[in-house]
Design a protein around this motif. Structure first.
Motif, short mmCIF file in Angstrom:
data_model
loop_
_atom_site.label_atom_id
_atom_site.label_comp_id
_atom_site.label_asym_id
_atom_site.label_seq_id
_atom_site.Cartn_x
_atom_site.Cartn_y
_atom_site.Cartn_z
N LEU A 299 2.04 9.47 -4.79
CA LEU A 299 0.71 10.01 -5.03
C LEU A 299 0.12 10.77 -3.85
CD1 LEU A 299 -0.87 6.92 -6.85
CD2 LEU A 299 0.34 8.86 -7.87
N SER A 300 0.34 10.28 -2.63
CA SER A 300 -0.29 10.89 -1.46
C SER A 300 0.54 10.61 -0.22
CB SER A 300 -1.71 10.35 -1.26
OG SER A 300 -2.25 10.77 -0.02
N GLY B 261 0.82 -1.21 0.00
CA GLY B 261 0.00 0.00 0.00
C GLY B 261 0.85 1.26 0.00
N VAL C 260 -1.92 9.08 2.69
CA VAL C 260 -2.23 7.66 2.56
C VAL C 260 -0.98 6.81 2.80
CG1 VAL C 260 -3.11 5.87 1.01
CG2 VAL C 260 -4.12 8.16 0.96
N GLY C 261 0.16 7.27 2.29
CA GLY C 261 1.41 6.56 2.53
C GLY C 261 1.72 6.45 4.01
N SER D 122 3.24 3.79 -9.10
CA SER D 122 2.95 5.09 -8.48
C SER D 122 3.73 6.21 -9.16
CB SER D 122 3.32 5.01 -6.99
OG SER D 122 3.07 6.22 -6.34
N PHE E 63 1.20 4.26 -3.12
CA PHE E 63 0.89 5.68 -2.90
C PHE E 63 2.13 6.51 -2.63
CE2 PHE E 63 -3.20 3.70 -2.17
CZ PHE E 63 -4.08 4.59 -2.75
N SER E 64 3.31 5.93 -2.82
CA SER E 64 4.56 6.62 -2.47
C SER E 64 4.76 7.92 -3.23
CB SER E 64 5.75 5.69 -2.69
OG SER E 64 5.79 5.22 -4.03
N ASN F 166 2.06 9.35 -11.35
CA ASN F 166 2.36 10.74 -11.02
C ASN F 166 2.99 11.46 -12.20
OD1 ASN F 166 2.40 12.76 -8.83
ND2 ASN F 166 4.61 12.70 -9.13
#
Length: 407
Positions: free
Chosen positions: A29-30, A22, A33-34, A129, A26-27, A133
């Protein structure tokens, strides 16, 4: 028939893998969330260590002693500069964040991921990810170019320098995949990733990232090409692409010119003034620096020069100058030693074993550190988490490969 009891250690390690997946996805992206997934990694990791905690140090310290000695030097000097700073509590808290929480992915991979397929999955999600991006950066760049030619793409997190750090590490990795993959489909996929990353790098507009990308791409091109014909074709592609941008885009020409002319561009002047102030901090505390995390307070209150227009900067816009100011000569030397030894380790490993993972290790380190000559990216949470996580994947792959040969 009795049901077989599940192994709690294996269950915990599986959950660590799921949560790391996970984080990988998301590293780029967000950050929010990360962070959620990293927090879950902590919980699952504690669960695992509760059931099995006698393999921790041996599992990590298998690596060549030089890698850990270099990292230990940075950590020790960070602790010393924290303890000797005007605010040791804040320094030690920051030290724990930088070399504890932000390196959590690094530690978790080395301790709890023992399967190459899982490492490939984590690497693939990280690149996914990165790719998503980059697509957003391209869309953002096209939209901004229509209304603002000097606009710069910051990706999903709208963070230009965070995206620049990711591009500095990842662009050459895409080229490495294109050149070293054994299957044709993966080579084509690598070329697609590389072209998208190169365009995103252009729209990001960060000069330090351009220099980092150019250096690492040239090194990967010169080492990973399997034939002279392949090397020539890649060289022509790179030369024509950069030449077309330089001829056809006035903003690109201006940004390139700003790398060589220091007095004409205000951002260059501000950096020189900032680095001068950082050097003055070093002069006042030459051995251990003014203290880990003290730059943000000391700069505007004591060291800022009258000519500086940016009055609220919180870092030195350079890894080297930040280390010199906050950690003194000892900390700066330790940081430079880690940087150069890590790059040497990657190139030497490639020369000896001919495994692309060593070139990946080199590209990650060299890309981030070259961009870090003009940006304090070692203080960027998004970038450093991805940096250490990626290095952990590389080192664990090396470990498993060594064990396979030994066994």
């Amino acid at each position: 028939m009795l049901l077989q009891k599940r192994d709690p250690v294996q269950q915990a390690e599986n959950w660590v893998f799921y949560f790391l997946s996970g984080f990988a996805l998301f590293s780029s992206l967000s950050i929010a969330v990360g962070n959620i997934f990293l927090s879950l990694v902590i919980a699952a990791g504690v669960w695992r260590l509760y059931y099995k905690h006698d393999d921790g140090l041996p599992a990590i310290f298998f690596q060549p002693i030089g890698v850990w000695a270099a990292l230990a030097g940075v950590l020790v000097t960070a602790v010393l500069s924290s303890v000797l700073s005007p605010d040791p509590i804040w320094g030690l808290r920051l030290c724990g964040d930088y070399y504890g929480y932000r390196m959590l992915g690094f530690y978790a991979v080395l301790l709890m991921i023992h399967d190459k397929q899982k490492l490939l999955w984590l690497a693939g999600l990280t690149m996914t990810s990165f790719f998503l991006n980059n697509l957003h950066c391209i869309w953002e760049g096209i939209m901004r170019t229509a209304s603002n030619p000097s606009g710069r793409a910051g990706g999903f997190m709208d963070a230009i320098m965070s995206t620049a750090g990711c591009l500095s590490m990842g662009t050459a990795l895409c080229l490495l995949l294109a050149l070293s993959a054994k299957k044709s489909c993966w080579r084509k996929f690598g070329w697609s990733l590389f072209m998208v990353s190169a365009v995103a790098l252009f729209y990001n507009g960060t000069r330090g990232a351009w220099m980092a990308g150019a250096f690492t791409v040239v090194v990967i091109w010169g080492t990973a090409c399997v034939s002279k014909r392949q090397a020539l074709l890649v060289g022509i592609l790179l030369f024509v692409s950069v030449g077309a941008l330089f001829v056809g885009d006035a903003h690109f020409q201006e940004r390139v010119e700003s790398m060589t002319v220091t007095t004409k561009y205000r951002s260059n002047t501000e950096r020189i003034l900032l680095w001068t102030s950082a050097y003055h901090m070093f002069e006042d505390a030459p051995f251990f620096g003014i203290g880990f995390g003290q730059f943000e307070t000391a700069y505007p209150t004591k060291y800022i020069l009258p000519a500086a227009q940016e009055r609220t900067l919180g870092h030195a816009h350079s890894n080297v100058m930040q280390m010199l100011a906050e950690r003194g000569a000892l900390g700066c030397i330790a940081f430079l030693w880690m940087w150069f030894y890590f790059m040497y380790f990657g190139l030497q490993g490639w020369r000896r074993y001919r495994q692309p993972v060593y070139l990946a290790f080199f590209a990650i380190v060299a890309g981030l550190m070259i961009q870090g000559l003009t940006e304090y990216n070692m203080g960027n949470s998004v970038v450093t988490k991805l940096f250490w996580f990626s290095l952990g994947i590389c080192l664990q792959w090396m470990r498993i490969s060594w064990e396979e040969k030994i066994l």
